[in-house]
Design a protein around this motif. Structure first.
Motif, PDB file in Angstrom:
ATOM      1  N   GLY A 243      24.778  -5.539   3.639  1.00 54.82           N
ATOM      2  CA  GLY A 243      23.737  -6.054   4.524  1.00 54.82           C
ATOM      3  C   GLY A 243      23.984  -5.660   5.968  1.00 54.82           C
ATOM      4  O   GLY A 243      23.055  -5.248   6.687  1.00 54.82           O
ATOM      5  N   LYS A 244      25.223  -5.753   6.421  1.00 56.36           N
ATOM      6  CA  LYS A 244      25.570  -5.360   7.783  1.00 56.36           C
ATOM      7  C   LYS A 244      25.378  -3.865   7.982  1.00 56.36           C
ATOM      8  O   LYS A 244      24.879  -3.421   9.027  1.00 56.36           O
ATOM      9  N   ILE A 245      25.760  -3.072   6.977  1.00 59.85           N
ATOM     10  CA  ILE A 245      25.583  -1.618   7.069  1.00 59.85           C
ATOM     11  C   ILE A 245      24.105  -1.268   7.154  1.00 59.85           C
ATOM     12  O   ILE A 245      23.697  -0.397   7.929  1.00 59.85           O
ATOM     13  N   ALA A 246      23.275  -1.955   6.366  1.00 63.30           N
ATOM     14  CA  ALA A 246      21.831  -1.713   6.406  1.00 63.30           C
ATOM     15  C   ALA A 246      21.263  -2.013   7.793  1.00 63.30           C
ATOM     16  O   ALA A 246      20.398  -1.285   8.297  1.00 63.30           O
ATOM     17  N   ASP A 247      21.749  -3.088   8.425  1.00 62.94           N
ATOM     18  CA  ASP A 247      21.294  -3.419   9.776  1.00 62.94           C
ATOM     19  C   ASP A 247      21.650  -2.309  10.764  1.00 62.94           C
ATOM     20  O   ASP A 247      20.848  -1.970  11.649  1.00 62.94           O
ATOM     21  N   GLU A 248      22.851  -1.743  10.627  1.00 61.25           N
ATOM     22  CA  GLU A 248      23.268  -0.658  11.526  1.00 61.25           C
ATOM     23  C   GLU A 248      22.399   0.581  11.320  1.00 61.25           C
ATOM     24  O   GLU A 248      22.049   1.276  12.280  1.00 61.25           O
ATOM     25  N   TYR A 249      22.039   0.857  10.073  1.00 60.65           N
ATOM     26  CA  TYR A 249      21.129   1.973   9.817  1.00 60.65           C
ATOM     27  C   TYR A 249      19.766   1.714  10.464  1.00 60.65           C
ATOM     28  O   TYR A 249      19.124   2.637  10.988  1.00 60.65           O
ATOM     29  N   GLY A 250      19.328   0.481  10.434  1.00 58.61           N
ATOM     30  CA  GLY A 250      18.054   0.150  11.063  1.00 58.61           C
ATOM     31  C   GLY A 250      18.069   0.420  12.555  1.00 58.61           C
ATOM     32  O   GLY A 250      17.084   0.922  13.130  1.00 58.61           O
TER      33      GLY A 250
ATOM     34  N   GLN B 182      31.785   2.889   7.914  1.00 58.75           N
ATOM     35  CA  GLN B 182      31.079   1.708   7.431  1.00 58.75           C
ATOM     36  C   GLN B 182      30.504   1.902   6.028  1.00 58.75           C
ATOM     37  O   GLN B 182      30.735   1.077   5.138  1.00 58.75           O
ATOM     38  N   ASP B 183      29.753   2.992   5.850  1.00 54.12           N
ATOM     39  CA  ASP B 183      29.053   3.235   4.598  1.00 54.12           C
ATOM     40  C   ASP B 183      29.983   3.956   3.618  1.00 54.12           C
ATOM     41  O   ASP B 183      30.451   5.063   3.904  1.00 54.12           O
ATOM     42  N   PRO B 184      30.254   3.374   2.457  1.00 50.34           N
ATOM     43  CA  PRO B 184      31.164   4.022   1.497  1.00 50.34           C
ATOM     44  C   PRO B 184      30.540   5.195   0.765  1.00 50.34           C
ATOM     45  O   PRO B 184      31.228   5.880   0.007  1.00 50.34           O
ATOM     46  N   GLY B 185      29.248   5.450   0.975  1.00 49.68           N
ATOM     47  CA  GLY B 185      28.608   6.583   0.306  1.00 49.68           C
ATOM     48  C   GLY B 185      28.486   6.386  -1.193  1.00 49.68           C
ATOM     49  O   GLY B 185      28.794   7.281  -1.979  1.00 49.68           O
TER      50      GLY B 185
ATOM     51  N   LYS C 185      17.659  -1.401  -3.595  1.00 45.68           N
ATOM     52  CA  LYS C 185      16.397  -0.676  -3.496  1.00 45.68           C
ATOM     53  C   LYS C 185      16.020  -0.514  -2.020  1.00 45.68           C
ATOM     54  O   LYS C 185      16.327  -1.347  -1.177  1.00 45.68           O
ATOM     55  N   ASN C 186      15.334   0.593  -1.735  1.00 48.50           N
ATOM     56  CA  ASN C 186      14.879   0.892  -0.374  1.00 48.50           C
ATOM     57  C   ASN C 186      16.039   0.917   0.622  1.00 48.50           C
ATOM     58  O   ASN C 186      15.926   0.424   1.752  1.00 48.50           O
ATOM     59  N   TRP C 187      17.139   1.479   0.200  1.00 47.82           N
ATOM     60  CA  TRP C 187      18.327   1.551   1.053  1.00 47.82           C
ATOM     61  C   TRP C 187      18.015   2.367   2.306  1.00 47.82           C
ATOM     62  O   TRP C 187      17.630   3.536   2.224  1.00 47.82           O
ATOM     63  N   PRO C 188      18.169   1.779   3.524  1.00 43.22           N
ATOM     64  CA  PRO C 188      17.769   2.483   4.751  1.00 43.22           C
ATOM     65  C   PRO C 188      18.647   3.690   5.068  1.00 43.22           C
ATOM     66  O   PRO C 188      18.277   4.522   5.902  1.00 43.22           O
ATOM     67  N   GLY C 189      19.793   3.798   4.416  1.00 43.37           N
ATOM     68  CA  GLY C 189      20.632   4.965   4.630  1.00 43.37           C
ATOM     69  C   GLY C 189      19.926   6.265   4.270  1.00 43.37           C
ATOM     70  O   GLY C 189      20.209   7.319   4.864  1.00 43.37           O
ATOM     71  N   MET C 190      19.012   6.213   3.299  1.00 44.68           N
ATOM     72  CA  MET C 190      18.274   7.415   2.905  1.00 44.68           C
ATOM     73  C   MET C 190      17.341   7.875   4.021  1.00 44.68           C
ATOM     74  O   MET C 190      17.262   9.067   4.348  1.00 44.68           O
ATOM     75  N   LYS C 191      16.643   6.926   4.633  1.00 41.68           N
ATOM     76  CA  LYS C 191      15.730   7.267   5.729  1.00 41.68           C
ATOM     77  C   LYS C 191      16.521   7.753   6.935  1.00 41.68           C
ATOM     78  O   LYS C 191      16.114   8.711   7.614  1.00 41.68           O
TER      79      LYS C 191
END
Length: 292
Positions: free
Chosen positions: A176-183, A227-230, A238-244
């Motif tokens: 969740g924290k990683i997704a926020d950083e991607y945002g 941060q992101d383990p890849g 689903k809809n992982w912001p890392g892809m965008k």
């Protein structure tokens, strides 16, 4: 930008494709573009030499720097992880590293923790780290480099008896924290892409501007390696912001790469006793060259 981190970016993006060695004056000029003073560059170089990440050759009154095998492994791992497309499916195997260091080697233990975090491992207890990715070679190389065979043991397992796979993920990483950083990254660089594309259409992008933009976005994107383990895609929400974020990074990188490399070439000075055959195509398009 911290000088040491910026230097890793420069070696990975540019210098390694031009023989891997650079005159300190060129390095100072390249880093000056980001507000890093000459004294800060020289101080960072000294610390990296003392940490066995950089090595120096003297020719006349000039110094030329290249990464050591230890530093080169960090550069290579970073490049591969920045430009590699994530795997679609997980092979079902957990890679598990356990270690036990005596207290007098706590500094070494802390360095290994940084290495594991950088590589994409998650800590599920003080001495146990796991990853779903096929990182056996990287970990074995790390063990050999640091000469820690007596303190570590690497396993792989497809079965966890007490927990399910999602429980392991929740324990080792905060997605969740990683997704926020991607945002945050997406919000910052989406308008930047629109601005750069408009300038490119108007033919008003300079080589220096492209060098700064490319280096900055790679520098920013590299932070996700800590941060992101890849994870393979089938382990991600689903809809992982890392892809965008990755697509946005790719678009900006490709837009500015050729002029950025031209600026680097205008500043770069190799050692006079080396015949350099630049791998310019790799410097321009590492996505294609590293992982097709």
């Amino acid at each position: 930008m911290k000088p040491r981190s910026l230097m890793f970016t420069l070696y990975g993006e540019y210098i390694q494709h031009y023989g891997g060695e650079i005159w300190v004056g060129s390095l100072i000029q390249l880093m000056n573009q980001f507000g890093v003073s000459e004294s800060s560059v020289r101080g960072a170089i000294l610390r990296m030499v003392q940490s066995h990440l950089l090595q120096v050759r003297k020719i006349g009154n000039k110094s030329y720097y290249s990464v050591t095998p230890q530093g080169g492994r960090r550069v290579d791992d970073g490049v591969k992880r920045v430009y590699a497309a994530p795997s679609q499916t997980w092979d079902g195997e957990w890679r598990i590293l356990m270690y036990s260091f005596p207290e007098e080697k706590r500094d070494l233990r802390n360095e290994i923790r940084k290495e594991l975090n950088w590589t994409g491992f998650g800590m599920i207890s003080n001495s146990t780290w796991v990853s779903p990715n096929p990182l056996e070679k990287q970990v074995l190389d790390m063990i050999t480099t640091y000469k820690i065979e007596d303190y570590t043991m690497l396993f792989s397992s497809s079965t966890i008896v007490s927990h399910d796979d999602q429980s392991v993920i929740d324990k080792g990483w905060d997605l969740g924290k990683i997704a926020d950083e991607y945002g945050i990254f997406i919000d910052k660089y989406s308008p930047k892409f629109d601005e750069l594309r408009e300038k490119a259409l108007n033919n008003s992008l300079t080589d220096l501007e492209c060098y700064i933009e490319r280096t900055q976005i790679v520098h920013e994107y590299r932070k996700f390696l800590f941060q992101d383990p890849g994870f393979p895609r089938d382990l991600l929400p689903k809809n992982w912001p890392g892809m965008k974020a990755r697509e946005l990074f790719w678009n900006i990188h490709q837009l500015v790469s050729i002029p950025a490399v031209r600026f680097f070439e205008s500043v770069f000075e190799p050692a006079p006793d080396k015949e350099i055959q630049p791998e310019r195509h790799k410097a321009i398009n590492p996505f294609q060259e590293v992982y097709v």
